[in-house]
Design an enzyme around this catalytic site. Structure first.
Site, PDB file in Angstrom:
ATOM      1  N   LYS A  18       0.836  -1.085  -0.084  1.00 54.39           N
ATOM      2  CA  LYS A  18       0.078  -0.081   0.012  1.00 54.39           C
ATOM      3  C   LYS A  18       0.647   1.361  -0.028  1.00 54.39           C
ATOM      4  O   LYS A  18       2.013   1.314   0.277  1.00 54.39           O
ATOM      5  CB  LYS A  18      -0.706   0.083   1.112  1.00 54.39           C
TER       6      LYS A  18
ATOM      7  N   ASP B  77      -2.921  -1.753  10.609  1.00 59.98           N
ATOM      8  CA  ASP B  77      -2.977  -1.715   9.057  1.00 59.98           C
ATOM      9  C   ASP B  77      -3.737  -2.965   8.472  1.00 59.98           C
ATOM     10  O   ASP B  77      -3.773  -2.906   7.451  1.00 59.98           O
ATOM     11  CB  ASP B  77      -1.836  -1.394   8.482  1.00 59.98           C
TER      12      ASP B  77
END
Ligand code: C5P
Length: 293
Positions: A13, A131
């Site tokens: 990401k 996350d």
């Protein structure tokens, strides 16, 4: 009977916007961040076995692997057999690109599918890292709380980027440990960024990119700041750090431009360089592989 198996790609990401609002009593920091999955992957293969084992194809990872943590977290909740997991690493560790969190999310999904567990995947994910929830969501998202509260967001025009990992990792805890000196009384609000993200191409969006963790990371590693400036000279829309670092990225208008500029940066700067695409929700689905063998 052949053992059942699941193979999943685990995307990295980028944080396109990251503001730290305040330190919380539990030691974590309250965040407002926009994260987008990108086309840089680890691949996790999981098959049923007598006991748990994990083989990592790539440099050894520091600490207990998040794949093992995910297995233990699921085994605490459900009686499950052992598994043989293999992890092919494509995402550099300690880069702020979320490789460990993405691997953990894939492991939770793989176990849920292999053994038909009906898990509350988010509840397991939050135990492993801030996350991990994001990687269960499959697309760009606004993440708040310590990063674990996820609201999917609409993407605008197709986006590409060049990613540079300078060859060393940063400790997330160390970077957050220095952020206090850089917090401001009126934090940046995410709404302007979100408007940009839904509408603008890389040039407009490039101006809206922001990461509060750059200042503490650059204070710890001044050479990163110099690298970011070198990248910004080569890339058309500037350069930023992702997450708590150490990877840097810059947006590009097309896949062809990202590939061309990645080659140039590879010649000019040391480290791991990759052209990547920013993934939409639909793109995520196309990228996931699964099968049985
Ligand atoms: O959640 P995760 O294990 O990835 O976090 C690693 C470390 O990063 C935490 O122990 C904490 O020091 C720091 N952190 C933080 N605030 C967040 C996320 C992480 O202070 N929102």
């Amino acid at each position: 009977m052949a053992p059942r198996s699941v193979q999943l790609r685990c995307p990295a990401k980028l944080n396109l916007f990251l503001e730290v609002l305040r330190r919380r009593p539990d030691g974590y920091h309250e965040l407002s961040t926009v994260m987008v999955p990108i086309s840089l992957f680890d691949t996790l293969t999981v098959r049923e076995a007598k006991k748990f084992s994990l083989e990592v194809d790539g440099p050894p990872l520091p600490g207990t692997n998040t794949v093992e943590k995910a297995y233990r977290a699921v085994a605490k909740r459900r009686k499950i057999p052992g598994v043989r997991a293999t992890l092919a690493k494509g995402i550099p560790a300690g880069s702020g690109m979320g490789g460990g969190s993405s691997d953990a999310a894939a492991m939770i999904e793989a176990l849920d599918r292999l053994f038909d567990l009906g898990l509350d995947r988010h509840e397991v994910a939050a135990e492993i890292g801030s996350d991990v929830n994001f990687f269960l969501e499959r697309g760009p998202a606004l993440c708040t709380g310590r990063g674990e509260k996820i609201a999917p967001i609409r993407s605008g025009p197709e986006l590409h980027a060049v990613v540079l990992w300078p060859g060393f990792g940063l400790s997330t805890a160390a970077v957050y440990g220095r952020v206090r000196d850089f917090l401001t009384p009126s934090p940046r609000v995410v709404i302007d960024f979100l408007n940009s993200f839904g509408q603008e191409g890389p040039e407009g969006l490039g101006k809206a990119l922001f990461n509060r963790l750059e200042s503490p990371a650059f204070a710890l590693h001044p050479e990163l700041s110099a690298l970011r400036m070198r990248m910004a000279e080569t890339l058309p829309c500037g350069a930023r750090m992702t997450g708590s670092g150490s990877a840097l990225y810059g947006l590009c208008a097309s896949g062809a431009e990202a590939r061309r500029l990645a080659q140039r940066i590879r010649r000019e700067l040391a480290g791991f360089v990759a052209p990547v695409g920013l993934m939409t929700r639909e793109g995520w689905w196309r990228s996931r592989k699964s099968g049985s063998s």
